[in-house]
Design a protein around this motif. Structure first.
Motif, PDB file in Angstrom:
ATOM      1  N   LYS A  68     -12.309  -6.848 -37.843  1.00  0.00           N
ATOM      2  CA  LYS A  68     -12.420  -7.014 -39.284  1.00  0.00           C
ATOM      3  C   LYS A  68     -11.877  -5.756 -39.940  1.00  0.00           C
ATOM      4  O   LYS A  68     -11.657  -4.744 -39.270  1.00  0.00           O
ATOM      5  N   GLY A  69     -11.656  -5.827 -41.235  1.00  0.00           N
ATOM      6  CA  GLY A  69     -11.182  -4.625 -41.898  1.00  0.00           C
ATOM      7  C   GLY A  69     -10.696  -4.893 -43.304  1.00  0.00           C
ATOM      8  O   GLY A  69     -10.951  -5.943 -43.877  1.00  0.00           O
ATOM      9  N   VAL A  70     -10.004  -3.890 -43.833  1.00  0.00           N
ATOM     10  CA  VAL A  70      -9.504  -3.973 -45.205  1.00  0.00           C
ATOM     11  C   VAL A  70      -8.005  -3.714 -45.223  1.00  0.00           C
ATOM     12  O   VAL A  70      -7.451  -3.080 -44.331  1.00  0.00           O
ATOM     13  N   PHE A  71      -7.363  -4.246 -46.258  1.00  0.00           N
ATOM     14  CA  PHE A  71      -5.952  -4.011 -46.507  1.00  0.00           C
ATOM     15  C   PHE A  71      -5.777  -3.781 -48.002  1.00  0.00           C
ATOM     16  O   PHE A  71      -6.706  -4.005 -48.789  1.00  0.00           O
ATOM     17  N   SER A  72      -4.620  -3.316 -48.426  1.00  0.00           N
ATOM     18  CA  SER A  72      -4.358  -3.059 -49.849  1.00  0.00           C
ATOM     19  C   SER A  72      -3.716  -4.294 -50.456  1.00  0.00           C
ATOM     20  O   SER A  72      -2.500  -4.475 -50.383  1.00  0.00           O
ATOM     21  N   SER A  73      -4.537  -5.118 -51.049  1.00  0.00           N
ATOM     22  CA  SER A  73      -4.081  -6.412 -51.545  1.00  0.00           C
ATOM     23  C   SER A  73      -3.133  -6.279 -52.731  1.00  0.00           C
ATOM     24  O   SER A  73      -3.481  -5.717 -53.762  1.00  0.00           O
ATOM     25  N   ASP A  76      -4.606  -8.040 -55.717  1.00  0.00           N
ATOM     26  CA  ASP A  76      -5.685  -7.322 -56.396  1.00  0.00           C
ATOM     27  C   ASP A  76      -5.272  -5.913 -56.819  1.00  0.00           C
ATOM     28  O   ASP A  76      -6.088  -4.993 -56.833  1.00  0.00           O
ATOM     29  N   ASN A  77      -3.977  -5.749 -57.138  1.00  0.00           N
ATOM     30  CA  ASN A  77      -3.464  -4.469 -57.628  1.00  0.00           C
ATOM     31  C   ASN A  77      -3.669  -3.340 -56.614  1.00  0.00           C
ATOM     32  O   ASN A  77      -3.995  -2.222 -56.986  1.00  0.00           O
ATOM     33  N   TYR A  78      -3.493  -3.670 -55.335  1.00  0.00           N
ATOM     34  CA  TYR A  78      -3.529  -2.707 -54.223  1.00  0.00           C
ATOM     35  C   TYR A  78      -4.887  -2.040 -54.027  1.00  0.00           C
ATOM     36  O   TYR A  78      -4.977  -0.937 -53.512  1.00  0.00           O
ATOM     37  N   ILE A  79      -5.929  -2.739 -54.410  1.00  0.00           N
ATOM     38  CA  ILE A  79      -7.293  -2.267 -54.157  1.00  0.00           C
ATOM     39  C   ILE A  79      -7.698  -2.760 -52.772  1.00  0.00           C
ATOM     40  O   ILE A  79      -7.383  -3.885 -52.377  1.00  0.00           O
ATOM     41  N   ALA A  80      -8.399  -1.924 -52.035  1.00  0.00           N
ATOM     42  CA  ALA A  80      -8.835  -2.301 -50.692  1.00  0.00           C
ATOM     43  C   ALA A  80      -9.662  -3.574 -50.741  1.00  0.00           C
ATOM     44  O   ALA A  80     -10.630  -3.678 -51.496  1.00  0.00           O
ATOM     45  N   THR A  81      -9.248  -4.546 -49.944  1.00  0.00           N
ATOM     46  CA  THR A  81      -9.862  -5.864 -49.919  1.00  0.00           C
ATOM     47  C   THR A  81     -10.062  -6.277 -48.467  1.00  0.00           C
ATOM     48  O   THR A  81      -9.217  -5.999 -47.614  1.00  0.00           O
ATOM     49  N   THR A 109      -0.769  -2.084 -45.692  1.00  0.00           N
ATOM     50  CA  THR A 109      -0.482  -3.499 -45.489  1.00  0.00           C
ATOM     51  C   THR A 109      -0.917  -4.235 -46.747  1.00  0.00           C
ATOM     52  O   THR A 109      -2.030  -4.039 -47.221  1.00  0.00           O
ATOM     53  N   THR A 110      -0.026  -5.075 -47.278  1.00  0.00           N
ATOM     54  CA  THR A 110      -0.294  -5.662 -48.595  1.00  0.00           C
ATOM     55  C   THR A 110      -0.565  -7.159 -48.578  1.00  0.00           C
ATOM     56  O   THR A 110      -0.790  -7.738 -49.637  1.00  0.00           O
ATOM     57  N   SER A 111      -0.541  -7.814 -47.429  1.00  0.00           N
ATOM     58  CA  SER A 111      -0.848  -9.243 -47.408  1.00  0.00           C
ATOM     59  C   SER A 111      -1.925  -9.533 -46.369  1.00  0.00           C
ATOM     60  O   SER A 111      -1.978  -8.900 -45.313  1.00  0.00           O
ATOM     61  N   ALA A 112      -2.764 -10.503 -46.678  1.00  0.00           N
ATOM     62  CA  ALA A 112      -3.858 -10.877 -45.777  1.00  0.00           C
ATOM     63  C   ALA A 112      -3.321 -11.418 -44.459  1.00  0.00           C
ATOM     64  O   ALA A 112      -3.870 -11.136 -43.392  1.00  0.00           O
ATOM     65  N   ALA A 113      -2.224 -12.187 -44.517  1.00  0.00           N
ATOM     66  CA  ALA A 113      -1.653 -12.758 -43.291  1.00  0.00           C
ATOM     67  C   ALA A 113      -1.166 -11.648 -42.363  1.00  0.00           C
ATOM     68  O   ALA A 113      -1.393 -11.696 -41.151  1.00  0.00           O
ATOM     69  N   MET A 114      -0.495 -10.635 -42.913  1.00  0.00           N
ATOM     70  CA  MET A 114      -0.023  -9.535 -42.073  1.00  0.00           C
ATOM     71  C   MET A 114      -1.210  -8.734 -41.532  1.00  0.00           C
ATOM     72  O   MET A 114      -1.198  -8.305 -40.383  1.00  0.00           O
ATOM     73  N   ALA A 115      -2.240  -8.545 -42.331  1.00  0.00           N
ATOM     74  CA  ALA A 115      -3.434  -7.843 -41.858  1.00  0.00           C
ATOM     75  C   ALA A 115      -4.066  -8.596 -40.683  1.00  0.00           C
ATOM     76  O   ALA A 115      -4.464  -7.989 -39.686  1.00  0.00           O
TER      77      ALA A 115
END
Length: 194
Positions: A68-73, A76-81, A109-115
């Motif tokens: 699990k973890g976070v990425f810069s969405s 969401d304006n590059y906020i950790a998500t 990393t800016t997309s959930a799929a890539m994360a």
């Protein structure tokens, strides 16, 4: 990039976005992306100068079956998500039914799929647990850290088993040789389908 971070922190953030590593080889830094590299070299018992050491399993504290973890969405304006976790029921069953999470931060990393893809690579790489230490002849200098090589060993039952080169060290004892550290790797680690 946050300029208050050290160069090492920034480099590690960049590497996390590609599941990569940075190695110092021959006086230069080499960036190795997290992708499968087809082996071009094969080694066997004839390349050895002594017995090999094999570690077939990582310690329990180094294994996990969920990531699990976070990425810069970007959304969401590059906020950790949080990204949707990668959970392997097969690996949970192998680990006596206990869920063991590893948390990762993918700040570049800016997309959930890539994360999720990076998390899957992290999980499957951790399940490639065979590590090998091999004292080898100078023929081992054909390889560099990060290469993927084939290893054939009759005693271990390996025919063209793929290993990633983790380290190389020249040794001078009775003869000049190379101590090589390898870790098993598979093309399946990097497969991805949405």
């Amino acid at each position: 990039v946050d300029t208050s971070n050290t160069p090492e922190q920034v480099l590690n953030q960049i590497l996390s976005a590609m599941n990569g590593t940075a190695v110092y080889v021959g006086g230069k830094w080499k960036i190795i992306s997290g992708a499968y590299r087809t082996p071009t070299l094969t080694f066997d018992e004839n390349d050895l100068t002594g017995g090999i050491r094999v570690q077939s399993l990582l310690s329990r504290r180094d294994t996990f079956n969920c990531v699990k973890g976070v990425f810069s969405s970007r959304v969401d304006n590059y906020i950790a998500t949080d990204f949707p976790p990668i959970i392997s029921n097969t690996f949970i069953a192998q680990d006596s039914g206990e869920k063991v999470f590893k948390s990762i931060e993918l700040t570049m990393t800016t997309s959930a799929a890539m994360a999720q893809r990076l998390a899957k690579i992290e999980l499957l790489r951790s399940r490639q647990q065979i590590a090998v230490s091999m004292p080898m002849k100078l023929s081992a200098l054909q390889m560099t850290v990060g290469d993927v090589v084939y290893i054939n060993n009759t005693r271990m039952g390996w025919t063209n088993k793929t290993f990633e080169v983790i380290s190389l060290n020249i040794t001078v004892q009775e003869i000049i040789g190379v101590d090589v550290e390898l870790r098993e790797i598979s093309t399946d680690v990097f497969d991805w389908s949405t």
